[in-house]
Write an enzyme that holds these catalytic residues in place. Structure first.
Site, PDB file in Angstrom:
ATOM      1  N   ASP A 140     -38.395 -37.485  84.505  1.00 29.39           N
ATOM      2  CA  ASP A 140     -37.268 -37.983  85.291  1.00 29.39           C
ATOM      3  C   ASP A 140     -36.063 -37.044  85.289  1.00 29.39           C
ATOM      4  OD1 ASP A 140     -37.200 -38.628  82.469  1.00 29.39           O
ATOM      5  OD2 ASP A 140     -35.328 -39.689  82.862  1.00 29.39           O
ATOM      6  N   VAL A 157     -44.040 -33.607  85.357  1.00 30.22           N
ATOM      7  CA  VAL A 157     -42.586 -33.473  85.444  1.00 30.22           C
ATOM      8  C   VAL A 157     -41.995 -34.858  85.207  1.00 30.22           C
ATOM      9  CG1 VAL A 157     -40.647 -32.989  86.986  1.00 30.22           C
ATOM     10  CG2 VAL A 157     -42.656 -31.498  87.002  1.00 30.22           C
ATOM     11  N   THR A 193     -34.535 -35.708  74.004  1.00 26.18           N
ATOM     12  CA  THR A 193     -33.927 -35.165  75.230  1.00 26.18           C
ATOM     13  C   THR A 193     -32.410 -35.129  75.033  1.00 26.18           C
ATOM     14  OG1 THR A 193     -35.666 -35.949  76.691  1.00 26.18           O
ATOM     15  CG2 THR A 193     -33.477 -35.798  77.670  1.00 26.18           C
TER      16      THR A 193
HETATM   17  N1  ASP Z   1     -37.128 -38.703  79.783  1.00 25.20           N
HETATM   18  C1  ASP Z   1     -37.831 -37.584  79.226  1.00 25.20           C
HETATM   19  C2  ASP Z   1     -39.062 -37.364  80.066  1.00 25.20           C
HETATM   20  O1  ASP Z   1     -39.719 -38.327  80.398  1.00 25.20           O
HETATM   21  C3  ASP Z   1     -38.236 -37.745  77.795  1.00 25.20           C
HETATM   22  C4  ASP Z   1     -37.186 -38.292  76.879  1.00 25.20           C
HETATM   23  O2  ASP Z   1     -36.071 -38.555  77.297  1.00 25.20           O
HETATM   24  O3  ASP Z   1     -37.468 -38.467  75.692  1.00 25.20           O
HETATM   25  O4  ASP Z   1     -39.385 -36.238  80.331  1.00 25.20           O
END
Ligand code: ASP
Length: 336
Positions: A225, A223, A194
């Site tokens: 965070d 969906v 991300t």
């Molecule tokens: N936080 C992101 C989600 O859960 C994934 C990530 O940051 O790797 O969609």
């Protein structure tokens, strides 16, 4: 004389405009920027050569922001531009290079927030918007809403002439291999990647932006965070700008980004104290695959806190300092 008097109001306006522009661009106020390219367990495949490639792109991304902040751009424009770069870079799980869901489709989430007015925009589950952060920005700027999802978000993006791509655009060889493993049941979880950016500009404005393909192999329109304001993304000029990465469900349940700002506001915690409290005392005990946050406060203090083996990260400050890190404890200043 008469001629001079007629022109006087115009002369005064010109002087005022010039002076206010001069004062802004030459403001002695600090600026600061931090970016992340995702957190997760450090894979055994993370060789020094690979780390070097990541570092190169992280430094390139943060340098875009550094230049803009130096030139007097507002933080809201800076975080969007930097996230654009990271979305276009196939190394990261955002835009090109986003992970696939269980049906082999890329579904992307993004959010942006302006701490000067608490305006925010987000999109979730979008399949064809090349740069989801641009759609999030337009949701913020040109609608009365905060979060648009799926086909509605796409229709909105088309109406605003944003670049639309085929879902295949987001794929890379790496993601195809990962998906094959997930289908076989031999891999499960979160490869990280991300992207996020937080910045303080010379006017004292804090902004945050985050973009992601979400969790690899996610199901049923999941969906995360990132587009949930307060969970993965938050900014308030009175406290801090925060962007998160990691096991999104935990970030939603703990309202991580807002909680950090709330600790600063209600309990006078420093940004560092608040980020450590939330990641290590609230998130870590919940198990899951963990993650981290980046943040910047109104004084230009920065944090990069994570409970995983890795978080791609880089920062720059108005003092001239530029730094980068990938694995836990390996961050270093590359320019003083
Ligand atoms: N936080 C992101 C989600 O859960 C994934 C990530 O940051 O790797 O969609």
């Amino acid at each position: 004389m008469n001629n001079f008097l007629i022109k006087l109001p115009l002369i005064i306006v010109v002087i005022l405009l010039t002076q206010s522009g001069y004062a802004q661009i030459n403001s002695s106020r600090n600026w600061a920027i931090v970016i992340h390219g995702g957190a997760g367990a450090a894979p055994t495949s993370m060789t020094p050569e690979k780390i070097e490639v990541y570092e190169k792109h992280l430094i390139e991304a943060v340098s875009i922001g550094k230049k803009m902040l130096n030139e007097g751009y507002k933080s809201i424009d800076v975080v969007q531009k930097v996230v654009n770069y990271l979305e276009d870079c196939p190394l990261f799980n955002a835009g090109k290079g986003a992970v696939k869901n269980i049906d082999g489709i890329h579904e992307l989430d993004a959010a942006i927030m302006d701490g000067s007015n608490l305006k925010a925009g987000a999109v979730a589950g979008v399949r064809d918007i090349k740069n989801p952060i641009n759609a999030a920005r337009l949701v913020m700027d040109s609608t009365v809403h905060v979060l648009l999802i799926g086909e509605g978000a796409s229709a909105f993006a088309k109406s605003k002439n944003l670049e639309i791509v085929d879902n295949k655009y987001f794929s890379t060889d790496e993601r195809e291999k990962e998906y094959t493993k997930i289908r076989k049941g031999s891999e499960n979880g979160n490869p990280g990647g991300t992207v996020g950016c937080v910045a303080l500009d010379i006017y004292g404005n804090l902004s945050a932006a985050t973009s992601t393909g979400g969790m690899s192999g996610k199901k049923w329109g999941r969906v995360g965070d990132v587009p949930i304001i307060g969970a993965g993304t938050y900014a308030n000029n009175e406290t801090a700008a925060i962007s998160g990465t990691g096991h999104g469900e935990l970030w939603i349940r703990r309202v991580v980004a807002f909680d950090i700002c709330a600790l600063m506001s209600y309990k006078s915690y420093s940004l560092e104290e608040a980020a450590n409290e939330v990641i290590f005392k609230k998130i870590s005990p919940m198990g899951g695959s963990g993650g981290g946050v980046i943040g910047v406060d109104k004084n230009g203090n920065i944090v990069m806190v994570f409970n995983t083996g890795l978080m791609h990260r880089a920062w720059a400050k108005s003092s001239g300092e530029v730094g980068v890190g990938v694995l836990k404890g390996d961050e270093r200043v590359v320019k003083k």
